[in-house]
Enzyme design. Structure first.
Site, mmCIF file in Angstrom:
data_model
loop_
_atom_site.group_PDB
_atom_site.id
_atom_site.type_symbol
_atom_site.label_atom_id
_atom_site.label_comp_id
_atom_site.label_asym_id
_atom_site.label_seq_id
_atom_site.Cartn_x
_atom_site.Cartn_y
_atom_site.Cartn_z
ATOM 1 N N LYS A 1 -0.565 -4.373 -5.813
ATOM 2 C CA LYS A 1 0.655 -5.068 -5.353
ATOM 3 C C LYS A 1 0.782 -4.984 -3.831
ATOM 4 O O LYS A 1 1.052 -5.974 -3.164
ATOM 5 C CB LYS A 1 1.885 -4.430 -6.010
ATOM 6 N N ASN A 2 0.591 -3.773 -3.311
ATOM 7 C CA ASN A 2 0.849 -3.599 -1.881
ATOM 8 C C ASN A 2 -0.267 -4.151 -0.996
ATOM 9 O O ASN A 2 -0.108 -4.234 0.218
ATOM 10 C CB ASN A 2 1.155 -2.126 -1.577
ATOM 11 N N ARG B 1 11.708 -6.607 -0.344
ATOM 12 C CA ARG B 1 11.645 -6.094 1.014
ATOM 13 C C ARG B 1 10.326 -6.426 1.705
ATOM 14 O O ARG B 1 10.262 -6.605 2.909
ATOM 15 C CB ARG B 1 11.834 -4.577 0.951
ATOM 16 N N CYS C 1 17.240 -0.407 0.509
ATOM 17 C CA CYS C 1 17.060 -0.502 -0.936
ATOM 18 C C CYS C 1 17.314 0.870 -1.527
ATOM 19 O O CYS C 1 17.613 1.812 -0.793
ATOM 20 C CB CYS C 1 15.680 -1.029 -1.277
ATOM 21 N N ARG D 1 15.587 1.168 5.106
ATOM 22 C CA ARG D 1 14.243 0.658 5.391
ATOM 23 C C ARG D 1 14.264 -0.003 6.767
ATOM 24 O O ARG D 1 14.321 -1.230 6.881
ATOM 25 C CB ARG D 1 13.805 -0.341 4.305
ATOM 26 N N PRO D 2 14.253 0.801 7.835
ATOM 27 C CA PRO D 2 14.328 0.219 9.183
ATOM 28 C C PRO D 2 13.103 -0.628 9.500
ATOM 29 O O PRO D 2 12.046 -0.458 8.882
ATOM 30 C CB PRO D 2 14.383 1.448 10.096
ATOM 31 N N ILE D 3 13.236 -1.539 10.466
ATOM 32 C CA ILE D 3 12.083 -2.350 10.889
ATOM 33 C C ILE D 3 11.869 -2.245 12.399
ATOM 34 O O ILE D 3 11.222 -3.092 13.000
ATOM 35 C CB ILE D 3 12.202 -3.832 10.443
ATOM 36 N N ASP D 4 12.423 -1.183 13.000
ATOM 37 C CA ASP D 4 12.306 -1.031 14.457
ATOM 38 C C ASP D 4 10.850 -1.032 14.929
ATOM 39 O O ASP D 4 10.527 -1.603 15.977
ATOM 40 C CB ASP D 4 13.015 0.258 14.906
ATOM 41 N N LEU D 5 9.964 -0.419 14.144
ATOM 42 C CA LEU D 5 8.558 -0.336 14.594
ATOM 43 C C LEU D 5 7.873 -1.707 14.509
ATOM 44 O O LEU D 5 7.030 -2.040 15.338
ATOM 45 C CB LEU D 5 7.788 0.703 13.772
ATOM 46 N N ASP E 1 4.421 6.754 -3.441
ATOM 47 C CA ASP E 1 4.574 5.834 -4.573
ATOM 48 C C ASP E 1 4.159 6.453 -5.911
ATOM 49 O O ASP E 1 4.329 5.825 -6.964
ATOM 50 C CB ASP E 1 3.764 4.543 -4.336
ATOM 51 N N ARG F 1 8.384 -5.574 -11.409
ATOM 52 C CA ARG F 1 8.093 -5.919 -10.010
ATOM 53 C C ARG F 1 6.695 -5.441 -9.627
ATOM 54 O O ARG F 1 6.041 -6.054 -8.779
ATOM 55 C CB ARG F 1 9.106 -5.239 -9.078
HETATM 56 N N1 EPU Z 1 9.910 3.272 9.084
HETATM 57 C C1 EPU Z 1 10.593 3.304 10.274
HETATM 58 N N2 EPU Z 1 10.620 2.178 11.046
HETATM 59 C C2 EPU Z 1 9.974 1.034 10.691
HETATM 60 C C3 EPU Z 1 9.255 1.006 9.478
HETATM 61 C C4 EPU Z 1 9.247 2.157 8.694
HETATM 62 O O1 EPU Z 1 11.193 4.325 10.621
HETATM 63 O O2 EPU Z 1 10.028 0.066 11.434
HETATM 64 C C5 EPU Z 1 9.855 4.479 8.230
HETATM 65 C C6 EPU Z 1 10.379 4.241 6.819
HETATM 66 O O3 EPU Z 1 11.783 4.339 6.757
HETATM 67 C C7 EPU Z 1 9.662 5.315 6.046
HETATM 68 C C8 EPU Z 1 8.295 5.383 6.731
HETATM 69 O O4 EPU Z 1 8.504 4.822 8.026
HETATM 70 O O5 EPU Z 1 10.323 6.537 6.209
HETATM 71 C C9 EPU Z 1 7.191 4.649 6.027
HETATM 72 O O6 EPU Z 1 7.590 3.338 5.701
HETATM 73 P P1 EPU Z 1 6.569 2.115 5.711
HETATM 74 O O7 EPU Z 1 6.989 1.155 6.754
HETATM 75 O O8 EPU Z 1 5.171 2.613 5.742
HETATM 76 O O9 EPU Z 1 6.872 1.452 4.308
HETATM 77 P P2 EPU Z 1 6.642 -0.082 3.990
HETATM 78 O O10 EPU Z 1 5.498 -0.565 4.775
HETATM 79 O O11 EPU Z 1 7.909 -0.808 4.099
HETATM 80 C C10 EPU Z 1 4.907 0.208 2.048
HETATM 81 C C11 EPU Z 1 4.870 -0.054 0.569
HETATM 82 C C12 EPU Z 1 5.784 0.925 -0.140
HETATM 83 C C13 EPU Z 1 5.290 2.336 0.187
HETATM 84 C C14 EPU Z 1 5.276 2.557 1.692
HETATM 85 C C15 EPU Z 1 4.707 3.908 2.104
HETATM 86 C C16 EPU Z 1 4.419 -2.422 0.437
HETATM 87 C C17 EPU Z 1 4.862 -3.755 0.014
HETATM 88 N N3 EPU Z 1 5.287 -1.415 0.301
HETATM 89 O O12 EPU Z 1 6.266 -0.014 2.455
HETATM 90 O O13 EPU Z 1 5.611 0.681 -1.522
HETATM 91 O O14 EPU Z 1 6.135 3.284 -0.420
HETATM 92 O O15 EPU Z 1 4.470 1.537 2.318
HETATM 93 O O16 EPU Z 1 3.413 4.069 1.649
HETATM 94 O O17 EPU Z 1 3.292 -2.252 0.849
HETATM 95 C C18 EPU Z 1 6.212 0.741 -3.804
HETATM 96 O O18 EPU Z 1 5.153 0.134 -4.042
HETATM 97 O O19 EPU Z 1 6.916 1.253 -4.709
HETATM 98 C C19 EPU Z 1 6.658 0.861 -2.407
HETATM 99 C C20 EPU Z 1 7.902 1.147 -2.068
#
Ligand code: EPU
Length: 421
Positions: free
Chosen positions: A22-23, A92, A116, A121-125, A307, A399
């Site tokens: 999925k990811n 998301r 969620c 789930r911040p997107i600052d990075l 996960d 999902r």
């Molecule tokens: N974070 C920030 N700022 C950002 C982005 C992330 O502080 O701009 C923090 C998050 O809050 C978290 C950490 O960084 O504490 C890691 O988050 P990441 O961005 O890596 O998560 P993601 O990319 O949004 C993907 C997977 C998730 C999985 C995470 C971690 C997908 C579609 N989703 O999410 O999968 O848990 O990486 O490995 O690839 C799931 O499949 O159940 C799922 C939630």
């Protein structure tokens, strides 16, 4: 809303066929927007998140065709610049449209996905990374509005408070494929799904190296072309089925998988007393003797995946001894705890740590699925519990798990889906 009913107590036996990840597939489908040529993606899992992503691509103007149940052809001859709230809010991962849209169109509007149940789930990075490539980004009326005069390669760090970011790394990598010059992504996420996306981008003619390690280098191209690609196997689905074998005291193999992607999961299961054998694209689990609870902490790959935390917690709930489980990626990802407690689990929370005391048995109960992996943990608990477990809000499981009930039935589980519209 469908429900799943499980009669626990059957040791599972057999081989579970693992679907595409999925990811991996979600950002790969988003990446098809980087070219006007057709792309054919194989081993696409049939999941509701994938259907949401395909709807989004169609909304943006791409032609989407299913060549067979697991093969999709996408052609984005032209692309609209707005991903609206009504579609984005369903998933998301839609945030990974940002990189391809800004790369191809230079400007776009993508609704901010919001938090969620697993926490903020911040997107600052993501924004910082795209900004370093020369995009001006603002949040306006619930949308990320991006504008640029053309992206330029740059040096970008993806390091945040909780480690790197998977989809943030994906976004910058995708945008950088169409930037002028070289982009160096430091502290890149090293998850196998990032490497899989990079392999797809390279199949499209991009020049990405180092994906899977902490520094990724992308040399921008003027255009990318169409490609055919097969998505890697889902390591989290595989981990869930290995845990299902373990929790029921059965013998379960998962295939096809990349054993190296499962190393932290295999190590924890071995350490807890199970026998695991690894072949080229298959991992098999069987009981070895007495089992004992083990501590673990989640972290970025190759540490234990967040996960699979909930699923392994379910296993530790019925494993003799005490297990201290620490969540380091999403500190609030413990929605499964209260439901497991309703089934008789002994779990105490201390901040971002759960202390689990193994009990002799869980008892079946009506429980509520709250997010994808929490729901998988409840299925596992149901497989070993005495009596019937009824799981509501099964759409959370759908999902990210393709036909989980059918696959488990194939291993001997007494599990039924009750369909309700
Ligand atoms: N974070 C920030 N700022 C950002 C982005 C992330 O502080 O701009 C923090 C998050 O809050 C978290 C950490 O960084 O504490 C890691 O988050 P990441 O961005 O890596 O998560 P993601 O990319 O949004 C993907 C997977 C998730 C999985 C995470 C971690 C997908 C579609 N989703 O999410 O999968 O848990 O990486 O490995 O690839 C799931 O499949 O159940 C799922 C939630």
């Amino acid at each position: 809303m469908d429900r799943i009913v499980i009669e626990g107590g059957v040791p599972l036996r057999g081989e579970a066929k693992i679907s595409g990840s999925k990811n991996s597939v979600l950002p790969i489908l988003a990446a098809t927007l980087l070219t006007e040529d057709p792309c054919v993606i194989r081993r696409v899992p049939d999941l509701s998140d994938v259907r949401f992503m395909l709807q989004l691509l169609q909304h943006l103007g791409a032609e989407v065709e299913r060549l067979d149940p697991h093969t999709v052809r996408v052609r984005a001859r032209s692309v609209a610049d707005t991903a609206p709230y009504d579609l984005v809010r369903k998933m998301r991962a839609s945030v990974c449209l940002l990189g391809p849209l800004v790369g191809r169109l230079r400007r776009c509007r993508v609704s901010v996905p919001g938090g969620c149940v697993i926490g903020p789930r911040p997107i600052d990075l993501h924004l910082k990374g795209l900004n370093a490539l020369g995009a001006h980004l603002e949040i306006k009326e619930g949308y990320v509005v991006a504008e640029s005069r053309g992206l330029e390669g740059a040096s970008v760090s993806m390091s945040g408070r909780h480690g790197s970011t998977v989809l943030g790394t994906d976004n910058v990598m995708m945008a950088a494929t169409l930037a002028r010059g070289r982009t160096v992504i430091e502290h890149a996420a090293g998850e196998p799904e990032v490497a899989d996306l990079a392999a797809f981008l390279n199949a499209m003619g991009a020049r990405v190296s180092g994906a899977g390690a902490s520094t990724i280098v992308v040399d921008g191209s003027e255009r990318l072309h169409g490609a055919e690609f097969e998505v890697v196997a889902d390591r989290i689905e595989a981990a869930t089925f290995l845990a299902a074998g373990a929790i029921t005291g059965g013998e379960v193999a998962v295939h096809p998988v990349v054993p190296a992607h499962l190393l932290p999961v295999i190590a924890l299961l071995r350490d807890s007393g199970f026998d695991l054998t690894e072949e080229r694209d298959r991992v098999a689990l069987r009981p070895r003797g007495p089992i004992a609870a083990r501590d673990f902490a989640t972290g970025p790959f190759p540490a234990f995946p967040t996960d699979a935390q909930a699923q392994m917690m379910a296993l530790m709930c019925v494993t003799p001894g005490t297990s201290v489980i620490t969540e380091r990626v999403f500190p609030d990802r413990f929605m499964h705890v209260a439901e497991l407690q309703r089934m008789g689990a002994r779990i105490e929370m201390e901040g971002t740590t759960a202390v689990v005391q193994g009990v002799e048995h869980l008892s079946g109960a009506p429980v509520m699925a709250s997010d994808l992996r929490a729901s998988a943990a409840l299925v596992l608990a149901g497989l070993v519990a005495r009596g019937a477990t009824e799981i509501r809000r099964v759409y959370h499981i759908d999902r990210g798990y393709e036909q989980i009930d059918e696959k488990l039935r194939g291993l001997g589980a007494r599990i039924q889906r009750i369909r309700e519209d």
